[in-house]
Write a protein that holds these residues in place. Structure first.
Motif, PDB file in Angstrom:
ATOM      1  N   VAL A   1     -35.029  -2.555  43.053  1.00 16.06           N
ATOM      2  CA  VAL A   1     -33.547  -2.710  43.926  1.00 16.06           C
ATOM      3  C   VAL A   1     -32.652  -1.755  43.727  1.00 16.06           C
ATOM      4  CG1 VAL A   1     -32.002  -4.278  45.006  1.00 16.06           C
ATOM      5  CG2 VAL A   1     -34.027  -5.238  44.341  1.00 16.06           C
ATOM      6  N   TRP A   2     -32.155  -1.793  42.386  1.00 13.09           N
ATOM      7  CA  TRP A   2     -31.143  -0.723  42.206  1.00 13.09           C
ATOM      8  C   TRP A   2     -31.468   0.814  42.455  1.00 13.09           C
ATOM      9  CZ3 TRP A   2     -30.104   2.976  38.348  1.00 13.09           C
ATOM     10  CH2 TRP A   2     -28.694   3.264  38.300  1.00 13.09           C
ATOM     11  N   LEU A   3     -32.544   1.127  42.032  1.00  8.77           N
ATOM     12  CA  LEU A   3     -33.371   2.609  41.878  1.00  8.77           C
ATOM     13  C   LEU A   3     -33.429   2.845  43.334  1.00  8.77           C
ATOM     14  CD1 LEU A   3     -35.266   2.932  38.637  1.00  8.77           C
ATOM     15  CD2 LEU A   3     -33.096   4.324  39.321  1.00  8.77           C
ATOM     16  N   GLY A   4     -33.800   1.858  44.326  1.00  8.71           N
ATOM     17  CA  GLY A   4     -34.129   2.191  45.736  1.00  8.71           C
ATOM     18  C   GLY A   4     -32.915   2.345  46.381  1.00  8.71           C
ATOM     19  N   GLU A   5     -31.985   1.610  46.152  1.00  5.44           N
ATOM     20  CA  GLU A   5     -30.685   1.925  46.716  1.00  5.44           C
ATOM     21  C   GLU A   5     -30.002   3.097  46.425  1.00  5.44           C
ATOM     22  OE1 GLU A   5     -29.397  -2.907  46.782  1.00  5.44           O
ATOM     23  OE2 GLU A   5     -28.405  -1.658  45.410  1.00  5.44           O
ATOM     24  N   VAL A   6     -30.082   3.758  45.173  1.00  2.00           N
ATOM     25  CA  VAL A   6     -29.749   4.982  44.875  1.00  2.00           C
ATOM     26  C   VAL A   6     -30.447   6.062  45.443  1.00  2.00           C
ATOM     27  CG1 VAL A   6     -27.905   3.834  43.216  1.00  2.00           C
ATOM     28  CG2 VAL A   6     -30.533   4.941  42.456  1.00  2.00           C
ATOM     29  N   GLY A   7     -31.652   5.845  45.808  1.00  2.00           N
ATOM     30  CA  GLY A   7     -32.555   6.919  46.289  1.00  2.00           C
ATOM     31  C   GLY A   7     -33.208   7.384  45.393  1.00  2.00           C
ATOM     32  N   LEU A   8     -33.603   6.946  44.042  1.00  2.00           N
ATOM     33  CA  LEU A   8     -34.506   7.377  42.981  1.00  2.00           C
ATOM     34  C   LEU A   8     -35.520   6.333  42.609  1.00  2.00           C
ATOM     35  CD1 LEU A   8     -31.591   9.101  41.096  1.00  2.00           C
ATOM     36  CD2 LEU A   8     -33.447  10.321  42.557  1.00  2.00           C
ATOM     37  N   PRO A   9     -36.285   6.002  43.453  1.00  2.00           N
ATOM     38  CA  PRO A   9     -37.321   4.843  43.202  1.00  2.00           C
ATOM     39  C   PRO A   9     -38.432   5.610  42.248  1.00  2.00           C
ATOM     40  CG  PRO A   9     -37.676   5.573  45.653  1.00  2.00           C
ATOM     41  CD  PRO A   9     -36.431   6.084  44.932  1.00  2.00           C
ATOM     42  N   GLN A  10     -38.552   6.684  42.352  1.00  2.00           N
ATOM     43  CA  GLN A  10     -39.715   7.492  41.431  1.00  2.00           C
ATOM     44  C   GLN A  10     -39.623   7.363  40.037  1.00  2.00           C
ATOM     45  OE1 GLN A  10     -37.308   8.892  43.449  1.00  2.00           O
ATOM     46  NE2 GLN A  10     -36.898  10.857  43.017  1.00  2.00           N
ATOM     47  N   TYR A  11     -38.454   6.854  39.648  1.00  2.00           N
ATOM     48  CA  TYR A  11     -38.028   6.557  38.203  1.00  2.00           C
ATOM     49  C   TYR A  11     -38.504   5.173  37.874  1.00  2.00           C
ATOM     50  CZ  TYR A  11     -36.196  11.270  38.218  1.00  2.00           C
ATOM     51  OH  TYR A  11     -35.952  12.583  38.492  1.00  2.00           O
ATOM     52  N   GLY A  12     -38.726   4.281  38.726  1.00  2.00           N
ATOM     53  CA  GLY A  12     -39.168   3.136  38.449  1.00  2.00           C
ATOM     54  C   GLY A  12     -39.851   2.436  37.399  1.00  2.00           C
ATOM     55  N   GLN A  13     -41.020   3.319  37.198  1.00  2.00           N
ATOM     56  CA  GLN A  13     -41.870   2.952  35.958  1.00  2.00           C
ATOM     57  C   GLN A  13     -41.302   3.456  34.850  1.00  2.00           C
ATOM     58  OE1 GLN A  13     -45.850   4.851  36.713  1.00  2.00           O
ATOM     59  NE2 GLN A  13     -46.779   4.009  34.695  1.00  2.00           N
ATOM     60  N   ALA A  14     -40.789   4.349  34.625  1.00  2.00           N
ATOM     61  CA  ALA A  14     -40.105   4.679  33.389  1.00  2.00           C
ATOM     62  C   ALA A  14     -39.181   3.668  32.998  1.00  2.00           C
ATOM     63  CB  ALA A  14     -39.412   6.256  33.587  1.00  2.00           C
ATOM     64  N   PHE A  15     -38.276   3.366  33.960  1.00  2.00           N
ATOM     65  CA  PHE A  15     -37.082   2.326  33.608  1.00  2.00           C
ATOM     66  C   PHE A  15     -37.789   0.892  33.206  1.00  2.00           C
ATOM     67  CE2 PHE A  15     -34.240   5.322  35.282  1.00  2.00           C
ATOM     68  CZ  PHE A  15     -33.038   4.776  35.083  1.00  2.00           C
ATOM     69  N   GLN A  16     -39.043   0.640  34.039  1.00  2.00           N
ATOM     70  CA  GLN A  16     -39.819  -0.540  33.574  1.00  2.00           C
ATOM     71  C   GLN A  16     -40.316  -0.644  32.011  1.00  2.00           C
ATOM     72  OE1 GLN A  16     -40.179  -3.415  35.792  1.00  2.00           O
ATOM     73  NE2 GLN A  16     -40.807  -4.285  33.996  1.00  2.00           N
ATOM     74  N   SER A  17     -40.747   0.676  31.586  1.00  2.00           N
ATOM     75  CA  SER A  17     -41.394   0.681  30.565  1.00  2.00           C
ATOM     76  C   SER A  17     -40.235   0.682  29.297  1.00  2.00           C
ATOM     77  CB  SER A  17     -42.288   1.937  30.345  1.00  2.00           C
ATOM     78  OG  SER A  17     -41.247   3.225  30.321  1.00  2.00           O
ATOM     79  N   GLN A  18     -39.080   0.853  29.556  1.00  2.00           N
ATOM     80  CA  GLN A  18     -38.036   0.882  28.720  1.00  2.00           C
ATOM     81  C   GLN A  18     -37.179  -0.397  28.921  1.00  2.00           C
ATOM     82  OE1 GLN A  18     -37.558   3.225  26.270  1.00  2.00           O
ATOM     83  NE2 GLN A  18     -38.711   4.863  26.829  1.00  2.00           N
ATOM     84  N   LEU A  19     -37.603  -1.360  29.652  1.00  2.00           N
ATOM     85  CA  LEU A  19     -37.295  -2.753  29.992  1.00  2.00           C
ATOM     86  C   LEU A  19     -35.388  -2.624  30.165  1.00  2.00           C
ATOM     87  CD1 LEU A  19     -39.107  -4.582  27.183  1.00  2.00           C
ATOM     88  CD2 LEU A  19     -39.634  -4.152  29.394  1.00  2.00           C
ATOM     89  N   VAL A  20     -35.351  -1.591  31.053  1.00  2.00           N
ATOM     90  CA  VAL A  20     -33.858  -1.355  31.314  1.00  2.00           C
ATOM     91  C   VAL A  20     -33.215  -2.413  32.175  1.00  2.00           C
ATOM     92  CG1 VAL A  20     -32.108   0.146  32.561  1.00  2.00           C
ATOM     93  CG2 VAL A  20     -33.991   1.044  31.090  1.00  2.00           C
ATOM     94  N   ASP A  21     -32.233  -3.271  31.805  1.00  2.00           N
ATOM     95  CA  ASP A  21     -31.574  -4.399  32.519  1.00  2.00           C
ATOM     96  C   ASP A  21     -30.099  -4.077  32.778  1.00  2.00           C
ATOM     97  OD1 ASP A  21     -30.823  -4.615  30.123  1.00  2.00           O
ATOM     98  OD2 ASP A  21     -31.199  -6.778  29.839  1.00  2.00           O
ATOM     99  N   GLY A  22     -29.422  -4.751  33.256  1.00  2.00           N
ATOM    100  CA  GLY A  22     -27.978  -4.565  33.823  1.00  2.00           C
ATOM    101  C   GLY A  22     -27.350  -4.026  32.529  1.00  2.00           C
ATOM    102  N   ARG A  23     -27.498  -4.860  31.196  1.00  2.00           N
ATOM    103  CA  ARG A  23     -26.462  -4.372  30.051  1.00  2.00           C
ATOM    104  C   ARG A  23     -26.599  -2.972  29.500  1.00  2.00           C
ATOM    105  NH1 ARG A  23     -28.491  -9.547  28.273  1.00  2.00           N
ATOM    106  NH2 ARG A  23     -26.969 -11.251  28.619  1.00  2.00           N
ATOM    107  N   THR A  24     -28.184  -2.874  29.810  1.00  2.00           N
ATOM    108  CA  THR A  24     -28.613  -1.619  29.086  1.00  2.00           C
ATOM    109  C   THR A  24     -28.395  -0.415  30.039  1.00  2.00           C
ATOM    110  OG1 THR A  24     -30.476  -2.539  27.965  1.00  2.00           O
ATOM    111  CG2 THR A  24     -30.817  -0.286  28.167  1.00  2.00           C
ATOM    112  N   LEU A  25     -28.423  -0.698  31.450  1.00  2.00           N
ATOM    113  CA  LEU A  25     -27.979   0.286  32.399  1.00  2.00           C
ATOM    114  C   LEU A  25     -26.526   0.947  32.122  1.00  2.00           C
ATOM    115  CD1 LEU A  25     -29.259   1.590  35.075  1.00  2.00           C
ATOM    116  CD2 LEU A  25     -28.019  -0.407  36.256  1.00  2.00           C
ATOM    117  N   GLY A  26     -25.715  -0.216  31.735  1.00  2.00           N
ATOM    118  CA  GLY A  26     -24.103   0.050  31.768  1.00  2.00           C
ATOM    119  C   GLY A  26     -23.961   1.004  30.415  1.00  2.00           C
TER     120      GLY A  26
END
Length: 369
Positions: free
Chosen positions: A74-99
């Motif tokens: 959701v978030w990566l799509g909203e900021v126009g960068l969904p192409q990094y979804g797999q990299a964020f998924q493999s690193q298990l990035v959640d809201g706390r880590t994102l901040g």
């Protein structure tokens, strides 16, 4: 936590919640085998969140409601960068880590090498900090400006594309897909202007009327928002230095090195969290110290380099060098020296026999080179 790969080692080594709350970054790596730095950070941020919730009795932070699926889909799509979804998924990035992410994290751990995309992500994270990671508040503000060209700070990339179509530039609108252009970038990045937007849209430079039209429309949209944004940051206690000028464990500079309201430091490495000792800042500091402990130590090369002649590098020529012996009958046998040691240049007076080839020779020689 969506971290089942560590459940077995955690079960074998962690017997109670009290033990879990006391784990350090080194314990997570050596004791539980969590070698991925972002996985360790995610767990430690969660532990710290639970500890603070227990102390103040106010519950977990809003960022805990943002799971990995929401961030990647959701978030990566909203900021126009969904192409990094797999990299964020493999690193298990959640809201706390994102901040807690910094420019260095984006480049080294999440494969975001494009500087403009880094700026886009850091400013989108800054927006979440302004709203205290409140998804409901964010969606409410977005719903209020869906049909009106107001409050561009919270616009998604899709909303920016709609605005481009509304100002009669629909033939260029789809160029913004996967570009990372969203409202927070447009408002908070001082280097963002009509020229940079026209370049992203692919508007030819010779179409002067279109460029002028875009300049006027963008100025009308952003001028009020850029005047309000510093007050909003101040109200939320958010620094007003651009994340593009982040010195994070990522300590890199923004393209526009200014201190305007849009030039805000990354939420992960801002002056404000550093002053208040936020969990993310303290955890990153702990990671750096742990890394330094692992790399510190004496060099394994325990020898003193020597010249081929056998002299150590500390040789300064203090040893006395003797002249080779001379045989009787040699032309230099009767060569005598009178030294004057009061000067670095030793004056030598040579007294030679009349039969010597060096008869009447005198000169000055440098004897200590």
């Amino acid at each position: 936590m969506a971290m089942p790969m560590y459940s077995r080692t955690c079960t074998d080594n962690v017997k109670s919640g009290k033990v879990l709350l006391g784990l350090t970054d080194e314990d997570l790596e050596l004791g539980l085998g969590i070698n991925n730095p972002l996985h360790r950070r995610k767990l430690r941020l969660a532990i710290e969140d639970y500890r603070q919730a227990e102390q103040n009795g106010q519950g977990l932070c809003k960022a805990s409601e943002m799971d990995t699926h929401w961030v990647c889909k959701v978030w990566l799509g909203e900021v126009g960068l969904p192409q990094y979804g797999q990299a964020f998924q493999s690193q298990l990035v959640d809201g706390r880590t994102l901040g807690s992410l910094t420019r260095r994290d984006l480049e080294n751990l999440l494969t975001v090498s494009d500087q403009q995309h880094q700026n886009s992500l850091l400013l989108a994270i800054q927006l979440l900090h302004i709203l205290n990671f409140d998804r409901e508040a964010l969606q409410m503000r977005r719903s209020q400006c869906e049909e009106k060209s107001v409050d561009p700070l919270v616009w998604t990339t899709q909303r920016v594309i709609k605005w481009i179509r509304d100002i009669d530039l629909k033939e260029f609108a789809d160029s913004l897909l996967n570009s990372g252009v969203h409202g927070a970038l447009m408002v908070m990045d001082p280097s963002f202007n009509a020229d940079s937007l026209a370049k992203t849209l692919g508007i030819p430079t010779h179409r002067h009327m279109l460029l002028r039209h875009l300049h006027e429309e963008l100025n009308t949209l952003l001028s009020p928002a850029r005047g309000i944004q510093p007050q909003e940051c101040e109200k939320q206690g958010t620094p007003t230095h651009s994340p593009a000028n982040t010195h994070s464990p990522a300590n890199t500079h923004s393209p526009a090195n200014t201190h305007s309201p849009a030039n805000t430091h990354s939420p992960a490495n801002t002056h404000s969290p550093a002053k208040t000792h936020s969990p993310g800042a303290m955890i990153r500091l702990s990671e750096e110290r742990s890394s330094l402990r692992q790399t510190a130590g004496k060099s394994p090369l325990k020898f003193i380099p020597r010249f081929p002649g056998g002299r150590a590098l500390s040789f300064h020529g203090d040893e006395q060098v003797k002249a080779p012996p001379r045989n009787k009958g040699s032309p230099l046998h009767t060569h005598t020296h009178t030294h004057t040691h009061s000067s670095p240049l030793h004056t030598r007076t040579h007294t030679n026999t009349h039969s010597s080839p060096l008869h009447c020779y005198s000169g000055i020689e440098i004897t200590n080179v």
